[in-house]
Design a protein around this motif. Structure first.
Motif, short mmCIF file in Angstrom:
data_model
loop_
_atom_site.label_atom_id
_atom_site.label_comp_id
_atom_site.label_asym_id
_atom_site.label_seq_id
_atom_site.Cartn_x
_atom_site.Cartn_y
_atom_site.Cartn_z
N HIS A 99 0.84 -1.20 0.00
CA HIS A 99 0.00 0.00 0.00
C HIS A 99 0.87 1.26 0.00
CE1 HIS A 99 -3.15 2.85 1.14
NE2 HIS A 99 -2.33 3.28 2.10
N PHE B 122 -17.92 4.00 -1.53
CA PHE B 122 -16.82 3.40 -0.78
C PHE B 122 -17.01 3.64 0.72
CE2 PHE B 122 -12.53 3.90 1.10
CZ PHE B 122 -12.10 2.59 0.97
N HIS C 243 -17.30 -7.72 -0.56
CA HIS C 243 -16.48 -7.75 -1.77
C HIS C 243 -17.18 -6.95 -2.86
CE1 HIS C 243 -15.64 -9.65 -5.82
NE2 HIS C 243 -14.46 -9.15 -5.48
N TYR D 75 -16.50 -5.49 -7.12
CA TYR D 75 -15.63 -5.36 -8.30
C TYR D 75 -16.26 -4.29 -9.18
CZ TYR D 75 -12.62 -6.66 -12.19
OH TYR D 75 -11.69 -6.63 -13.19
N LEU E 151 -11.42 -1.93 -10.18
CA LEU E 151 -11.03 -2.12 -8.79
C LEU E 151 -11.65 -3.38 -8.21
CD1 LEU E 151 -9.81 -1.07 -6.07
CD2 LEU E 151 -11.99 0.14 -5.73
N ASN E 152 -10.80 -4.27 -7.71
CA ASN E 152 -11.26 -5.48 -7.02
C ASN E 152 -10.98 -5.26 -5.54
OD1 ASN E 152 -12.32 -8.01 -6.70
ND2 ASN E 152 -10.49 -9.11 -7.35
N MET E 153 -12.04 -5.13 -4.72
CA MET E 153 -11.86 -4.73 -3.33
C MET E 153 -12.49 -5.71 -2.36
SD MET E 153 -14.48 -1.48 -3.17
CE MET E 153 -14.63 -1.45 -1.39
N TYR F 43 -8.87 -3.18 4.45
CA TYR F 43 -9.23 -2.94 3.05
C TYR F 43 -8.11 -3.49 2.18
CZ TYR F 43 -10.02 -0.27 -1.28
OH TYR F 43 -10.21 0.09 -2.59
N CYS F 44 -8.40 -4.55 1.44
CA CYS F 44 -7.43 -5.16 0.53
C CYS F 44 -7.92 -4.92 -0.89
CB CYS F 44 -7.32 -6.66 0.83
SG CYS F 44 -6.02 -7.51 -0.09
N TYR F 45 -7.03 -4.44 -1.77
CA TYR F 45 -7.50 -4.01 -3.09
C TYR F 45 -6.47 -4.26 -4.17
CZ TYR F 45 -4.49 0.02 -2.12
OH TYR F 45 -3.42 0.82 -1.83
N ASP F 46 -6.97 -4.31 -5.40
CA ASP F 46 -6.10 -4.45 -6.56
C ASP F 46 -6.74 -3.67 -7.70
OD1 ASP F 46 -3.93 -5.47 -8.14
OD2 ASP F 46 -5.38 -6.83 -9.08
#
Length: 458
Positions: A39, A67, A82, A84, A94-96, A113-116
């Motif tokens: 991050h 969000f 989850h 997307y 965003l994949n969260m 909060y984990c995201y890609d």
């Protein structure tokens, strides 16, 4: 709680969010209290500055009402979430994942909060749905993929969406920014509900629709599920808010329909079951992605069909369509018209030579408009360069003569529009009728140039 220790086990971008909880069930400040190595590196590369622990979340991520709502729901419910979503303003997907954490304070909740982020949609991430959501999306996908009557199928899909949302109304609205117009693509209203269909309000509605991008403010959707959020909407967009109040709308979920970077329109559902807000949002996030793709294909096919059947200059049907119609009549698949009318323009070459081709194009468009005005329910074709043909299905000879006289009168009132006209009425053989009408048109043309030799083409 040692947040850094928790985050050290995450390889993907991860941070801990804090949400200020109010006694009335609402929330206040949302902050990023800690971040892992991934991050911090992400913030350094995207923000151009180092990550500062316990900063307002908008220092790290775009401010987004949805969000905030996700973070609040996660800490309030104690359940993982989850999503997307398409960050269309940034050209990213965003994949969260949000996972609740214990808190030793009643007025603050925490979640990881984990995201890609990626520049393109990932079908595997999009397919990672709950059972109910997957069932609804699959049903819509199957219907759309196997559709023969596209508009009817979309009507069924919108009906299914309305029922799954348990809402009063669901609608797909298409927007045309160039012409500042809206059109209803599909609409479903709960049976027995005393509300007017959206089609009653669509004229002039573009002025409302064009305010929605600003109201979205980069969010993937607008969700209003209670009076507190409706009051926020009224402050943000007072005209639309007033319209919703007058229409008896208490809750609304609105999604833009985007495909290939183009805004096609919107899908919304009103007065939905707020107990299923997250399921409805998840369903519509994926369903609208599919719907936008199908609508884009439908509009493209319609455009190609129009280009292949309509004369681009005059707007009437082109020669290819005319020839197909004649072939169908000869083969007995289409009824024989009662009358065939040929209308050829006189002096067009003279206009082109003396005034330029733009003036000649204007004459052609004016001629087509006259013919369409006089024969509003009949097929008008551009048979050649300056020649038009009309097939009249149900007309008497007296009515035909009246309309021909009207064409000549309107032509005299138009600039540089001079018609030679030939007609044949009551001939059962369409090709014979065309031959007769064509010969009579040339007789009329000969008479015209005797009277107007100065316009005869050189």
């Amino acid at each position: 709680m040692d947040f850094d220790k928790i985050l050290s086990h995450y390889k993907a971008n991860a941070c801990v969010m804090s949400v200020e909880l109010y006694p009335d069930g609402s929330y206040g400040n949302i902050r990023v209290v800690a971040g892992n190595k991934a991050h911090c590196e992400e913030m350094e590369s995207t923000q151009g500055r180092p990550f500062v622990p316990d900063c307002p979340y908008e220092f790290c991520f775009p401010k987004n009402q949805n969000f905030e709502d996700h973070c609040f729901r996660c800490v309030q419910s104690g359940k993982p979430l989850h999503a997307y979503v398409n960050l269309y303003m940034m050209g990213l997907w965003l994949n969260m994942f949000l996972m609740p954490l214990d808190s030793d304070r009643e007025d603050v909740g925490y979640c990881v909060y984990c995201y890609d982020v990626a520049p393109k949609a990932d079908s595997s991430a999009m397919a990672d749905l709950s059972g109910d959501t997957a069932s609804n999306v699959l049903k819509a996908c199957i219907k759309l993929r196997g559709a023969e009557n596209v508009k009817q199928t979309f009507q069924e899909v919108v009906e299914d969406i309305r029922k799954s949302c348990e809402s009063d109304q669901c609608c797909i609205l298409l927007t045309d920014a160039e012409n500042r117009e809206c059109s209803i693509f599909a609409e479903s209203t709960r049976e027995g509900l005393k509300v007017q269909p959206m089609s009653r309000y669509v004229e002039g509605f573009y002025a409302i629709a064009e305010t929605w991008p600003e109201t979205l403010a980069g969010s993937t959707c607008i969700i209003v599920k209670d009076e507190r959020e409706m009051e926020k909407l009224r402050l943000t967009n007072p005209i639309w808010g007033s319209m919703l109040d007058l229409s008896g709308v208490k809750t609304i979920m609105l999604f833009p329909l985007r495909h290939g970077g183009e805004l096609l329109g919107y899908l919304w559902t009103v007065n939905f079951n707020v107990n299923n807000t997250l399921i409805i949002k998840e369903t519509l996030e994926v369903t609208t992605f599919l719907i936008a793709s199908e609508i884009s294909s439908y509009l493209l096919l319609n455009k190609l069909q129009t280009l292949s059947t309509i004369d681009s200059l005059t707007g009437v049907k082109n020669r290819n369509v005319m020839n197909n119609r004649i072939d169908q009549i000869v083969a007995g698949r289409k009824p024989t018209p009662k009358a065939v009318i040929f209308a050829d323009l006189n002096g067009l070459k003279y206009t082109n030579d003396e005034q330029g081709h733009l003036s000649g194009d204007k004459v052609l468009r004016s001629a087509a408009e006259i013919l369409q005005y006089v024969f509003p329910k009949e097929d008008v074709y551009r048979a050649g360069g300056d020649e038009f043909m009309v097939l009249a299905s149900d007309i008497t000879e007296d009515e035909l003569n009246t309309r021909i006289a009207k064409i000549r009168t309107m032509a005299k009132l138009s600039e540089n529009v001079y018609f030679s006209i030939g007609v044949c009425c009551g001939e059962p053989d369409v090709r014979r009728a065309m031959h007769v009408a064509d010969e009579r048109m040339y007789v009329d043309k000969k008479s015209f140039y005797i009277e107007h030799p100065e316009l005869k083409y050189r």
